[in-house]
Write a protein that holds these residues in place. Sequence first.
Motif, PDB file in Angstrom:
ATOM      1  N   TYR A  61       0.833  -1.206   0.000  1.00  0.00           N
ATOM      2  CA  TYR A  61       0.000   0.000   0.000  1.00  0.00           C
ATOM      3  C   TYR A  61       0.867   1.256   0.000  1.00  0.00           C
ATOM      4  O   TYR A  61       2.004   1.249   0.475  1.00  0.00           O
ATOM      5  CB  TYR A  61      -0.896   0.044   1.248  1.00  0.00           C
ATOM      6  CG  TYR A  61      -2.073  -0.886   1.214  1.00  0.00           C
ATOM      7  CD1 TYR A  61      -3.345  -0.418   0.906  1.00  0.00           C
ATOM      8  CD2 TYR A  61      -1.910  -2.235   1.496  1.00  0.00           C
ATOM      9  CE1 TYR A  61      -4.431  -1.272   0.884  1.00  0.00           C
ATOM     10  CE2 TYR A  61      -2.982  -3.111   1.467  1.00  0.00           C
ATOM     11  CZ  TYR A  61      -4.248  -2.622   1.158  1.00  0.00           C
ATOM     12  OH  TYR A  61      -5.312  -3.468   1.125  1.00  0.00           O
ATOM     13  N   LEU A  62       0.293   2.331  -0.521  1.00  0.00           N
ATOM     14  CA  LEU A  62       0.822   3.674  -0.267  1.00  0.00           C
ATOM     15  C   LEU A  62       0.022   4.226   0.904  1.00  0.00           C
ATOM     16  O   LEU A  62      -1.224   4.191   0.883  1.00  0.00           O
ATOM     17  CB  LEU A  62       0.655   4.575  -1.490  1.00  0.00           C
ATOM     18  CG  LEU A  62       1.041   6.065  -1.295  1.00  0.00           C
ATOM     19  CD1 LEU A  62       1.618   6.648  -2.583  1.00  0.00           C
ATOM     20  CD2 LEU A  62      -0.158   6.917  -0.871  1.00  0.00           C
ATOM     21  N   ASP A  69      -8.114  11.439   7.149  1.00  0.00           N
ATOM     22  CA  ASP A  69      -6.945  11.948   7.882  1.00  0.00           C
ATOM     23  C   ASP A  69      -5.682  11.697   7.073  1.00  0.00           C
ATOM     24  O   ASP A  69      -4.632  12.279   7.330  1.00  0.00           O
ATOM     25  CB  ASP A  69      -6.824  11.260   9.244  1.00  0.00           C
ATOM     26  CG  ASP A  69      -7.954  11.661  10.173  1.00  0.00           C
ATOM     27  OD1 ASP A  69      -8.430  12.802  10.051  1.00  0.00           O
ATOM     28  OD2 ASP A  69      -8.364  10.835  11.002  1.00  0.00           O
ATOM     29  N   GLY A  70      -5.788  10.781   6.130  1.00  0.00           N
ATOM     30  CA  GLY A  70      -4.673  10.467   5.252  1.00  0.00           C
ATOM     31  C   GLY A  70      -5.185   9.800   3.994  1.00  0.00           C
ATOM     32  O   GLY A  70      -6.392   9.760   3.738  1.00  0.00           O
ATOM     33  N   VAL A  71      -4.266   9.283   3.207  1.00  0.00           N
ATOM     34  CA  VAL A  71      -4.625   8.556   1.985  1.00  0.00           C
ATOM     35  C   VAL A  71      -4.014   7.164   2.089  1.00  0.00           C
ATOM     36  O   VAL A  71      -2.817   7.015   2.348  1.00  0.00           O
ATOM     37  CB  VAL A  71      -4.093   9.267   0.719  1.00  0.00           C
ATOM     38  CG1 VAL A  71      -4.362   8.420  -0.520  1.00  0.00           C
ATOM     39  CG2 VAL A  71      -4.730  10.634   0.578  1.00  0.00           C
ATOM     40  N   LYS A  72      -4.851   6.162   1.903  1.00  0.00           N
ATOM     41  CA  LYS A  72      -4.386   4.784   1.892  1.00  0.00           C
ATOM     42  C   LYS A  72      -4.810   4.170   0.567  1.00  0.00           C
ATOM     43  O   LYS A  72      -6.001   4.072   0.277  1.00  0.00           O
ATOM     44  CB  LYS A  72      -4.978   3.990   3.053  1.00  0.00           C
ATOM     45  CG  LYS A  72      -4.495   2.538   3.116  1.00  0.00           C
ATOM     46  CD  LYS A  72      -5.116   1.816   4.298  1.00  0.00           C
ATOM     47  CE  LYS A  72      -4.660   0.357   4.344  1.00  0.00           C
ATOM     48  NZ  LYS A  72      -5.263  -0.380   5.490  1.00  0.00           N
ATOM     49  N   ALA A  73      -3.835   3.780  -0.256  1.00  0.00           N
ATOM     50  CA  ALA A  73      -4.119   3.286  -1.605  1.00  0.00           C
ATOM     51  C   ALA A  73      -3.431   1.951  -1.829  1.00  0.00           C
ATOM     52  O   ALA A  73      -2.208   1.839  -1.674  1.00  0.00           O
ATOM     53  CB  ALA A  73      -3.648   4.300  -2.647  1.00  0.00           C
ATOM     54  N   SER A  74      -4.206   0.946  -2.192  1.00  0.00           N
ATOM     55  CA  SER A  74      -3.628  -0.354  -2.513  1.00  0.00           C
ATOM     56  C   SER A  74      -2.839  -0.257  -3.810  1.00  0.00           C
ATOM     57  O   SER A  74      -3.312   0.303  -4.805  1.00  0.00           O
ATOM     58  CB  SER A  74      -4.737  -1.400  -2.668  1.00  0.00           C
ATOM     59  OG  SER A  74      -4.199  -2.617  -3.180  1.00  0.00           O
ATOM     60  N   LEU A  75      -1.634  -0.806  -3.786  1.00  0.00           N
ATOM     61  CA  LEU A  75      -0.795  -0.823  -4.993  1.00  0.00           C
ATOM     62  C   LEU A  75      -1.062  -2.066  -5.837  1.00  0.00           C
ATOM     63  O   LEU A  75      -0.457  -2.248  -6.895  1.00  0.00           O
ATOM     64  CB  LEU A  75       0.684  -0.748  -4.601  1.00  0.00           C
ATOM     65  CG  LEU A  75       1.085   0.543  -3.862  1.00  0.00           C
ATOM     66  CD1 LEU A  75       2.531   0.448  -3.380  1.00  0.00           C
ATOM     67  CD2 LEU A  75       0.895   1.762  -4.752  1.00  0.00           C
ATOM     68  N   GLU A  76      -1.967  -2.924  -5.346  1.00  0.00           N
ATOM     69  CA  GLU A  76      -2.468  -4.078  -6.081  1.00  0.00           C
ATOM     70  C   GLU A  76      -1.375  -5.034  -6.549  1.00  0.00           C
ATOM     71  O   GLU A  76      -1.399  -5.557  -7.660  1.00  0.00           O
ATOM     72  CB  GLU A  76      -3.318  -3.611  -7.274  1.00  0.00           C
ATOM     73  CG  GLU A  76      -4.498  -2.756  -6.854  1.00  0.00           C
ATOM     74  CD  GLU A  76      -5.318  -2.273  -8.043  1.00  0.00           C
ATOM     75  OE1 GLU A  76      -4.952  -2.573  -9.187  1.00  0.00           O
ATOM     76  OE2 GLU A  76      -6.341  -1.585  -7.816  1.00  0.00           O
TER      77      GLU A  76
END
Length: 590
Positions: A18-19, A51-58
């Motif tokens: 994740y990012l 509160d933040g960004v959570k992005a799956s990098l898959e």
Amino acid sequence: MGLPMPSPYKHPKTGVYYLRQRVPADLKDKARGRIVALPISGTLKSFTVGDGVKASLETKDPTEAKARHRDADAALSKFWEAMRNGPLSLTQKEVAERAGLVYKFFADTFEDDAEVPELWERSQRINATVLKKAKLGKRPTYPLTVTQRDILEPRFGGFVDKLLIDTGEQVYQESRDKLLVAVAEALQQSTGTILKRADGDYSPDAIRQRYPEYVPIEKPQTAPRKTEERSGAKLDLYNLLDHKFKNKGKAKTHRDYRSEIDKFVKFIGHSDAERITKANVREWRDALIAQGLSLKTINDKRLTAIKAVLAHGVAEFSLTQNVADGIRDKRQQAAPNGSKGYSLEQAKTILQATFGGASKELDPHYQRAVFWVPWICAYTGLRVSEITQLQGKNVRDEDGHPIFVITPEDGSTKSGKAWTTGIHPHLIEMGILDMFKAVGDGPAFYRAYPSGTDLQKISGKHRAKESASRVGDWVTATLGETAPGGRPNHAWRHTFTTVTRPADLNKEARDYMLGSRSTTDAREAYGDWPPSVVCREIEKVPRFNVKETEYRPTLKVMKPKPISESQAQLKKTKSGKLVLSPRPPIREHS
């Protein structure tokens, strides 16, 4: 500052990378609820900022995760920077520079091989059809109408979105409209160039020379400096602006002033308030006159912003004088041409047409606006955005007296104050109270924002204003009515005043209900206005007698929708180059 995440985070259970990044401290309130698009594995994925960004990098592969994290992190950094800089107003040349990027991208990518010429021919035909349907004319008028945007956005909007992601910019609606048209034309021109190459014509590209070289806009400052005055430190226009609106004033006025200061700073070449001279302001005024801007726009918009910010520097800091004071566009105001409001015949024509209904393609809130807003305008004289922001909770019955409560908390009011107006008996007979009861406590004329949204601090255009624009477009584009002064919604305010004069409405009461009370007579601020008084006065307004039908718009209410931004998808050619592609039309679901 936000905590940087230099490497991807591996989920302990799934093994997926994740990012993760916290929102920078200076953007904490501004960014919450916004949608950010990040490139993940060749496509744009949308994420909501909390509160933040959570992005799956898959991916579970560490090498691939690092590459994807690097691309996504760079895009997120651009997003934060664009939010800090705020929306821009682009000049004609700046619009052309950005459209040129789109033209050159396609012309260069497919210069050697058009791959399937038949697809480009089909694309060219579709583009031409969409542009023709939008009825832009030789020199489009800006801002575009809502109808024109609805026609152009599904085909060309995604290209504009991708372009702005690449340049790291956010722009005001009018600048986006200009980009939308310029990008559409650039795409059509690039298609023609690609087809020429496909036919073996590799003569010099004359179209390319028409586009100026893209030059990124240099911001006067990339992040606000502290607004406190320091010994020996220069007074910056942006610092003064932010201090002026700190914990007070309207967010929209703050944004508008910043836009005007951006233009002024670009004109004089700096933002140091102590270095600004009267000559600078006079030259700015003269340049605005040369652009053909109206006297009202120059005096009440362009110059007012500069004067107000400099005046704040004099009042609160050590700025010695307001050099913009006294400088105005002193050209003679053009003589009025025709009536300021609708004639009685025009008003009846519009009100009669409401019973014909609106396009079923409009969402339920807009269908209700097209029917009810002209009637409320006719019987109250309220500003249209004060009507379209009405919610069910604003419709009350006080001891048998039905009233509208107009409050700035629902979006904005010009005065920043709240007031009430009576509801005309004819509106009640038509079922307006039943309509508001059926749709509930929320907004009747636009799709609600999520619970807890501060309607006064929405970044960008409030949905109530979008609804108001649709009503105006319906009058001018659908009905073909000529709007007095080119302002189809504001004209009702003059019509209301005209028809109530013979009815002997109390002037003080009328001004109170219009939300435009005198600023010169302090006594008008004394006392209260009981519902019985405003209802008594509104009942004096003569009826607009038209042939009514049983038609009433739908009472359907769509579920709240978060503040979001349209995004594009990224695709690749066979050679691996990224291709700008339009997003699919957004469809609403209840």
